[in-house]
Design a protein around this motif. Structure first.
Motif, short mmCIF file in Angstrom:
data_model
loop_
_atom_site.label_atom_id
_atom_site.label_comp_id
_atom_site.label_asym_id
_atom_site.label_seq_id
_atom_site.Cartn_x
_atom_site.Cartn_y
_atom_site.Cartn_z
N PRO A 250 0.84 -1.20 0.00
CA PRO A 250 0.00 0.00 0.00
C PRO A 250 0.88 1.26 0.00
O PRO A 250 2.07 1.20 0.29
N LEU A 251 0.27 2.38 -0.32
CA LEU A 251 0.99 3.65 -0.28
C LEU A 251 1.30 4.02 1.17
O LEU A 251 0.51 3.73 2.08
N GLY A 252 2.43 4.70 1.38
CA GLY A 252 2.75 5.17 2.72
C GLY A 252 1.80 6.28 3.14
O GLY A 252 1.32 7.05 2.31
N PHE A 253 1.48 6.33 4.41
CA PHE A 253 0.65 7.42 4.92
C PHE A 253 1.29 7.99 6.16
O PHE A 253 2.15 7.37 6.78
N HIS A 254 0.88 9.20 6.52
CA HIS A 254 1.59 10.00 7.50
C HIS A 254 1.47 9.46 8.92
O HIS A 254 0.40 9.08 9.35
N ARG A 255 2.58 9.42 9.63
CA ARG A 255 2.59 9.04 11.04
C ARG A 255 2.60 10.29 11.90
O ARG A 255 3.08 11.35 11.51
N LYS A 256 2.11 10.16 13.11
CA LYS A 256 1.91 11.34 13.96
C LYS A 256 3.20 11.98 14.42
O LYS A 256 3.19 13.11 14.86
N ARG A 258 5.76 12.82 12.59
CA ARG A 258 6.52 13.43 11.50
C ARG A 258 6.01 14.80 11.11
O ARG A 258 6.23 15.26 10.00
N GLY A 259 5.32 15.49 12.01
CA GLY A 259 4.82 16.81 11.70
C GLY A 259 3.38 16.75 11.27
O GLY A 259 2.88 15.73 10.82
N SER A 260 2.69 17.89 11.41
CA SER A 260 1.26 17.87 11.15
C SER A 260 0.80 18.97 10.21
O SER A 260 -0.39 19.13 9.99
N GLY A 261 1.71 19.73 9.61
CA GLY A 261 1.31 20.79 8.69
C GLY A 261 0.91 20.23 7.35
O GLY A 261 1.24 19.11 6.99
N PRO A 262 0.19 21.03 6.53
CA PRO A 262 -0.27 20.57 5.22
C PRO A 262 0.87 20.08 4.32
O PRO A 262 0.74 19.04 3.67
N GLU A 263 1.98 20.83 4.27
CA GLU A 263 3.07 20.43 3.39
C GLU A 263 3.70 19.12 3.83
O GLU A 263 4.00 18.24 3.01
N ALA A 264 3.89 18.97 5.15
CA ALA A 264 4.49 17.74 5.66
C ALA A 264 3.60 16.55 5.38
O ALA A 264 4.07 15.48 4.96
N ILE A 265 2.31 16.70 5.58
CA ILE A 265 1.39 15.58 5.40
C ILE A 265 1.20 15.26 3.93
O ILE A 265 1.16 14.09 3.53
N ARG A 266 1.13 16.28 3.06
CA ARG A 266 0.97 16.01 1.63
C ARG A 266 2.22 15.41 1.00
O ARG A 266 2.17 14.92 -0.13
N ALA A 267 3.32 15.43 1.72
CA ALA A 267 4.53 14.80 1.20
C ALA A 267 4.39 13.29 1.13
O ALA A 267 5.16 12.62 0.42
N ASP A 268 3.43 12.74 1.83
CA ASP A 268 3.22 11.30 1.80
C ASP A 268 2.30 10.94 0.65
O ASP A 268 1.28 11.59 0.41
N ALA A 270 0.01 8.62 0.02
CA ALA A 270 -1.41 8.31 0.24
C ALA A 270 -2.22 9.60 0.36
O ALA A 270 -3.32 9.72 -0.22
N VAL A 271 -1.70 10.56 1.11
CA VAL A 271 -2.41 11.83 1.30
C VAL A 271 -2.46 12.61 -0.01
O VAL A 271 -3.49 13.20 -0.36
N GLU A 272 -1.35 12.62 -0.74
CA GLU A 272 -1.32 13.35 -2.01
C GLU A 272 -2.31 12.74 -3.00
O GLU A 272 -2.99 13.46 -3.73
N LEU A 273 -2.40 11.41 -3.04
CA LEU A 273 -3.38 10.76 -3.92
C LEU A 273 -4.80 11.18 -3.54
O LEU A 273 -5.61 11.53 -4.41
N LEU A 305 -4.43 2.03 0.97
CA LEU A 305 -4.85 1.24 -0.20
C LEU A 305 -5.38 2.19 -1.28
O LEU A 305 -6.39 2.86 -1.08
N PRO A 306 -4.72 2.26 -2.45
CA PRO A 306 -5.08 3.27 -3.45
C PRO A 306 -6.54 3.25 -3.88
O PRO A 306 -7.17 4.30 -3.98
#
Length: 735
Positions: A250-256, A258-268, A270-273, A305-306
């Protein structure tokens, strides 16, 4: 009459040559199954122009053959000898061209690099992408094939053949038609080999899992075509010699952490998809700090899961992100309404999983339904306990089938005790099937009984040598233990609920799960009060101690009184000792140190006849602690030192470290700050090594007290800092 049967016969023969069922042709052409059935039964002599064109494209017809088919379908031509005896041809059939996806591929560069490297390796000719339905195998294969088509140097001819609607016996003819090869030869692989000759080629076989019996054709094809490479997508490997398997994760998704801002989270990925697909249906979607956290939760609940992410993203047209997050507690009800140009099995998450489930044999289906009751994974022993056979080798055989078909995965493949798990959305499907079959009650009961046995086996080990292993094991199984407690309390199985909660309270205490532990103990104690004095006594002990730790002295005192009463009625000295200990701790908490010495002394008296034990050591420690607070330092030091030696003898590292801390306080009260500091440091280091948060807080508080005794401004600041850190930990534990 000839004209009436001509289209029917022609469509049937072309569909068979393409290896398609009526449903498969309908799915590929976008025409209803009823229309195709009516034509083949002769109920319709002709069809509309656009229907004829869509059928011809779906059948990969080209040139004169396509013209003839469309003419007959529209009633403007007769079937001639060309259709009856097709000549051998080597064409790039339109149906075999690599599709052009309507959306971008997100977060799969690593997988594409691995596939490209494998395809470039001359020694690898069969490469299979495996993984659960919806993980993105087909999408990766399409992108890899497109890149292979445009690769510099010798470009292979690339053929993409979807097999989702192909019957197993027709795989060979489907591949031949898609590759533009027709021949009167009986051996299709030989005809393809002659057609390709020595040309380099890449054949992509998509969705192979339901025609797995056609693996022999793949082996023969590779033997006939020396420069052919085959890339397969399947929910299980073909298990052929020379096959190389790549498991698509599966695609990686953000762990708590590693930061919580939009840019940090969209770097993963799963979130970007999710963001890209959601933006396609809601152009005004904006991700700020708050919604970024919601996105992280959504993608985490979908296990990266995509397909699940794309189906969920489509729902933001009708739901807020917050509402979607809440509804994903039951994901199969939400993950519906996929694009109509996807295969039907990918238009809902339930259909995707049902496709895989339908490929299992009855024994594998039965085990799959049983495994869905586990929460947070399971071991082979646990799975065997739920299986009818109860034989480890048989369970492993069936579970291996589930792993091969990508419904179960190894959660910890490199540990001695291997754990297995399944994605949450797959687990929910299993639960639905179990409920529908009326099996869930018996499965959950077996599950609860297994984990009750595990907890009671672990309980004596929590206070002795090897305790670290038991604490880690219970922490790993915490979700399963919670599920077992929930079932036992919901079904009002009083005896087992009390036994399980009573066996776990020392685990909850050590791991800092005070609020949760207290909740479960209250639940178990509230079910029934009759005839279960032994199990109830242990649960009362745990509940009273938890109440004391959280500062609820009134409830703790009431629980202590009930425990002492039960113990005396049933002449259970150890239970009486436990009730007196809770009472003594509450008196200590209220600052009544001299009064606390009486119940502690009586508790010690009750323990002596029972021999060396954790209870005897702890009764020494408790009485010593009360004497220390009452100012009787000499007696306190003797009792605590004796307790420390007992803990060493039985192997309880946690309480040995706690004894060091209490000896530190005794030294500090005696005016020896240097000795006190040394003891507190030793205690703190031990607690850190043991990852005991409560103990770490105690060590920090001890060092804060030593530092404060130095009476200067710098020491005061350091002391305040240490005390604040300890308070932060305690707040975390009591929350």
């Amino acid at each position: 009459m000839v004209e009436e049967s001509s289209l029917a016969a022609l469509l049937r023969s072309q569909r068979a040559a393409a290896g398609l069922t009526q449903e498969g042709l309908a799915d590929r052409s976008g025409i209803s199954v009823r229309t195709i059935s009516d034509v083949e039964r002769g109920l319709r002599k002709t069809v509309y122009r656009h229907t004829a064109q869509r059928l011809a494209s779906a059948l990969a017809l080209v040139g004169a053959e396509r013209d003839e088919f469309e003419g007959i379908a529209r009633g403007s031509a007769r079937r001639g000898p060309r259709a009856l005896a097709p000549e051998k041809r080597v064409l790039a059939a339109p149906g075999a061209r690599v599709p052009t996806p309507p959306t971008t591929l997100v977060g799969r560069e690593r997988e594409l690099e691995i596939v490209a490297a494998a395809l470039a390796d001359e020694d690898i000719r069969l490469l299979t992408l495996t993984g659960p339905g919806g993980v993105g195998k087909t999408r990766i294969a399409i992108e890899a094939a497109r890149r292979a088509e445009h690769h510099g140097g010798t470009k292979p001819r690339v053929f993409f053949v979807p097999l989702s609607w192909t019957a197993e016996p027709l795989v060979g003819s489907t591949v031949a038609v898609a590759m533009g090869v027709t021949s009167t030869k009986e051996r299709i692989a030989e005809a393809i080999g002659e057609a390709l000759h020595l040309d380099p080629a890449l054949l992509v076989l998509d969705t192979f899992e339901h025609v797995i019996g056609a693996a022999g054709f793949v082996r023969e094809l590779l033997g006939r075509c020396s420069r052919l490479k085959i890339l397969v997508t399947s929910r299980e490997a073909l298990r052929l010699s020379g096959e190389h398997e790549i498991v698509v994760p599966p695609l990686g998704f953000h762990r708590k952490d590693r930061g919580s801002g939009p840019e940090a989270i969209r770097a993963d990925p799963a979130v970007e998809l999710f963001f890209q697909r959601a933006s396609a249906v809601r152009r005004d979607l904006v991700i700020d700090d708050a919604s970024a956290l919601v996105l992280r939760d959504i993608c985490g609940s979908l296990d990266g899961l995509p397909l699940a992410i794309e189906l969920a993203a489509a729902r933001v047209k009708h739901l807020s992100l917050e509402a979607l997050r809440e509804m994903l507690d039951m994901p199969l009800r939400v993950l519906v309404g996929g694009p109509r140009d996807l295969p039907k099995r990918h238009q809902t998450m339930r259909d995707t999983i049902a496709w895989s489930y339908g490929l299992l044999d009855p024994d594998e289906q039965s085990l799959f339904r049983r495994l869905s009751v586990f929460a947070g994974g399971w071991t082979l022993d646990a799975a065997t306990a739920l299986a009818d056979e109860g034989v480890t080798a048989v369970t492993l055989q069936h579970m291996s089938g589930l792993i091969d078909k990508s419904l179960v995965y190894l959660a910890s493949p490199f540990q001695r005790d291997v754990r297995y798990s399944m994605l949450d959305v797959i687990r929910e499907f299993g639960l639905e099937r179990s409920e529908g079959a009326g099996e869930m009650g018996s499965f959950r009961q077996r599950h609860a009984e297994f984990y009750l046995s595990l907890a009671e086996k672990a309980e004596p080990g929590l206070g002795g040598a090897g305790q670290g292993n038991w604490f880690r094991r219970l922490e790993t199984e915490h979700d399963n233990l919670r599920a077992a407690l929930a079932w036992l309390t919901r079904t009002k199985d009083t005896k087992r609920a009390l036994r399980l909660a009573g066996a776990l309270w020392q685990f909850w205490r050590r791991q800092g799960h005070f609020s949760e532990g207290r909740m479960w103990l209250r639940e178990a104690l509230s079910i029934d009060r009759d005839k279960l004095h032994a199990a109830r006594a242990k649960a009362l002990w745990g509940a009273g101690w938890m109440a004391f730790v959280q500062g609820d002295y009134e409830e703790g005192e009431a629980l202590s009184a009930e425990l002492i009463q039960i113990a005396r009625e049933h002449r259970a000295p150890l239970d009486e000792r436990n009730g007196l200990t809770i009472l003594g701790m509450i008196l200590m908490g209220r600052g009544q140190f001299h009064r606390a010495m009486e119940p502690f002394a009586r508790a010690l008296e009750l323990c002596w006849p029972l021999g060396p034990s954790w209870h005897l050591a702890t009764s020494h420690l408790n009485l010593g602690m009360s004497k220390m607070h009452a100012g009787e330092l000499k007696g306190a030091k003797q009792l605590i030192t004796r307790a420390r030696r007992m803990y060493q003898d039985i192997g309880d590292e946690h309480f040995e470290a706690r004894s060091l801390g209490y000896l530190g306080y005794a030294a500090l009260l005696a005016g020896d700050s240097r000795q006190a500091e040394s003891l507190f440091v030793a205690s703190l280091e031990a607690f850190r090594r043991l990852e005991d948060l409560q103990g770490i807080a105690e060590g920090l508080e001890g060092l804060a007290a030593v530092t404060a005794s130095n009476a200067n401004s710098q020491s005061a600041a350091t002391s305040a800092h240490l005390a604040g850190a300890a308070q932060s930990i305690r707040h975390q534990l009591t929350a």
